[in-house]
Motif scaffolding. Structure first.
Motif, PDB file in Angstrom:
ATOM      1  N   ILE A  24       2.907 -19.176  -6.171  1.00 20.36           N
ATOM      2  CA  ILE A  24       3.347 -18.312  -7.268  1.00 20.36           C
ATOM      3  C   ILE A  24       3.901 -19.068  -8.467  1.00 20.36           C
ATOM      4  O   ILE A  24       4.177 -18.460  -9.491  1.00 20.36           O
ATOM      5  CB  ILE A  24       4.368 -17.251  -6.797  1.00 20.36           C
ATOM      6  N   CYS A  25       4.047 -20.378  -8.353  1.00 21.63           N
ATOM      7  CA  CYS A  25       4.574 -21.161  -9.482  1.00 21.63           C
ATOM      8  C   CYS A  25       3.702 -20.937 -10.724  1.00 21.63           C
ATOM      9  O   CYS A  25       4.193 -20.584 -11.787  1.00 21.63           O
ATOM     10  CB  CYS A  25       4.625 -22.634  -9.114  1.00 21.63           C
ATOM     11  N   SER A  26       2.397 -21.119 -10.570  1.00 21.03           N
ATOM     12  CA  SER A  26       1.488 -20.905 -11.700  1.00 21.03           C
ATOM     13  C   SER A  26       1.398 -19.425 -12.064  1.00 21.03           C
ATOM     14  O   SER A  26       1.262 -19.068 -13.230  1.00 21.03           O
ATOM     15  CB  SER A  26       0.092 -21.448 -11.376  1.00 21.03           C
ATOM     16  N   ALA A  27       1.511 -18.558 -11.056  1.00 20.03           N
ATOM     17  CA  ALA A  27       1.427 -17.110 -11.314  1.00 20.03           C
ATOM     18  C   ALA A  27       2.583 -16.640 -12.183  1.00 20.03           C
ATOM     19  O   ALA A  27       2.455 -15.672 -12.929  1.00 20.03           O
ATOM     20  CB  ALA A  27       1.421 -16.344  -9.998  1.00 20.03           C
ATOM     21  N   LEU A  28       3.706 -17.304 -12.097  1.00 21.89           N
ATOM     22  CA  LEU A  28       4.865 -16.932 -12.902  1.00 21.89           C
ATOM     23  C   LEU A  28       4.891 -17.666 -14.240  1.00 21.89           C
ATOM     24  O   LEU A  28       5.393 -17.148 -15.223  1.00 21.89           O
ATOM     25  CB  LEU A  28       6.157 -17.225 -12.128  1.00 21.89           C
ATOM     26  N   TYR A 137      -6.395 -14.159  -5.576  1.00 26.23           N
ATOM     27  CA  TYR A 137      -5.443 -14.823  -6.478  1.00 26.23           C
ATOM     28  C   TYR A 137      -5.759 -14.465  -7.927  1.00 26.23           C
ATOM     29  O   TYR A 137      -4.858 -14.153  -8.716  1.00 26.23           O
ATOM     30  CB  TYR A 137      -5.522 -16.339  -6.265  1.00 26.23           C
ATOM     31  N   THR A 138      -7.051 -14.479  -8.275  1.00 20.05           N
ATOM     32  CA  THR A 138      -7.464 -14.228  -9.661  1.00 20.05           C
ATOM     33  C   THR A 138      -7.107 -12.814 -10.104  1.00 20.05           C
ATOM     34  O   THR A 138      -6.553 -12.618 -11.193  1.00 20.05           O
ATOM     35  CB  THR A 138      -8.982 -14.479  -9.842  1.00 20.05           C
ATOM     36  N   TRP A 139      -7.417 -11.803  -9.274  1.00 18.01           N
ATOM     37  CA  TRP A 139      -7.108 -10.437  -9.718  1.00 18.01           C
ATOM     38  C   TRP A 139      -5.605 -10.214  -9.782  1.00 18.01           C
ATOM     39  O   TRP A 139      -5.105  -9.508 -10.676  1.00 18.01           O
ATOM     40  CB  TRP A 139      -7.840  -9.365  -8.899  1.00 18.01           C
ATOM     41  N   ALA A 140      -4.869 -10.831  -8.877  1.00 19.28           N
ATOM     42  CA  ALA A 140      -3.407 -10.666  -8.879  1.00 19.28           C
ATOM     43  C   ALA A 140      -2.788 -11.309 -10.117  1.00 19.28           C
ATOM     44  O   ALA A 140      -1.979 -10.684 -10.823  1.00 19.28           O
ATOM     45  CB  ALA A 140      -2.818 -11.276  -7.609  1.00 19.28           C
TER      46      ALA A 140
END
Length: 198
Positions: A24-28, A137-140
């Motif tokens: 989630i580091c990159s997701a955030l 991961y991409t859609w999230a």
């Protein structure tokens, strides 16, 4: 049938962002614009898929004692390919992504799938799993990006959506905004799953 289960598992049942809450580091960090979410998702999907295929093919050759360093070398190779490709063909996007493209090397999703799945099954199943996890991961990450961009800037993929009178919610493009959006989406996903079980 098994391939479909492996594929769909990463998209919903074990979604890396909303279910396992890993990587989630990159997701955030990069989700302030929808374009960033798609680019990061595609980069991770490419690295994850290529790494899983190669690790699956080499699973009987790689010695158990050095498997993690070997996995990291494989992942680093494909990450370097993505890094150089983005730097050459998408320099503006590469500037926005910054350090998060090279950090795919140590992304929990990639290493977890290499250790838990690709190293134990054939290349076809490893591909289905990697594509499912990558697309999950991409859609999230894209959904998080879209919500943050829409609420934080009033745009979607750079195009104005909210109109002249809209006051941007600045918090949405700041780090706390990422946690707020992700928390709400994880809660919604849990509610949907609970309803399905009932």
């Amino acid at each position: 049938m098994q391939l479909f289960k492996d594929f769909i598992n990463g998209i919903w049942n074990e979604n890396p962002i909303f279910r396992m809450v890993i990587g989630i580091c990159s997701a955030l960090a990069v989700t302030t614009a929808a374009n960033n979410g798609i680019a990061m998702g595609m980069a991770l999907t490419f690295v994850l898929t290529c790494s899983s295929i190669l690790i699956s093919l080499l699973r009987n050759i790689i010695p158990a004692k050095v498997r993690i360093p070997c996995y990291i070398i494989v992942v680093a190779t494909f990450t370097t390919v993505v890094d150089l490709f983005m730097k050459a063909y998408f320099p503006s996007l590469y500037e926005v992504m910054g350090i998060f493209i090279p950090l795919i090397v140590v992304n929990c999703i990639v290493l977890a799938r290499a250790e838990a799945f690709a190293s134990k099954v054939g290349p076809v199943r490893a591909t289905a799993d990697a594509l499912g996890m990558g697309l999950g991961y991409t859609w999230a990450i894209t959904l998080i990006s879209m919500i943050r961009e829409l609420m934080g800037a009033g745009t979607l993929f750079g195009y104005p959506i909210m109109g002249e009178g809209f006051t941007p919610w600045t918090i949405m493009i700041m780090p706390p905004g990422a946690f707020i959006v992700m928390g709400i989406l994880v809660g919604l996903m849990n509610m949907i799953t609970r309803k399905q079980v009932e």
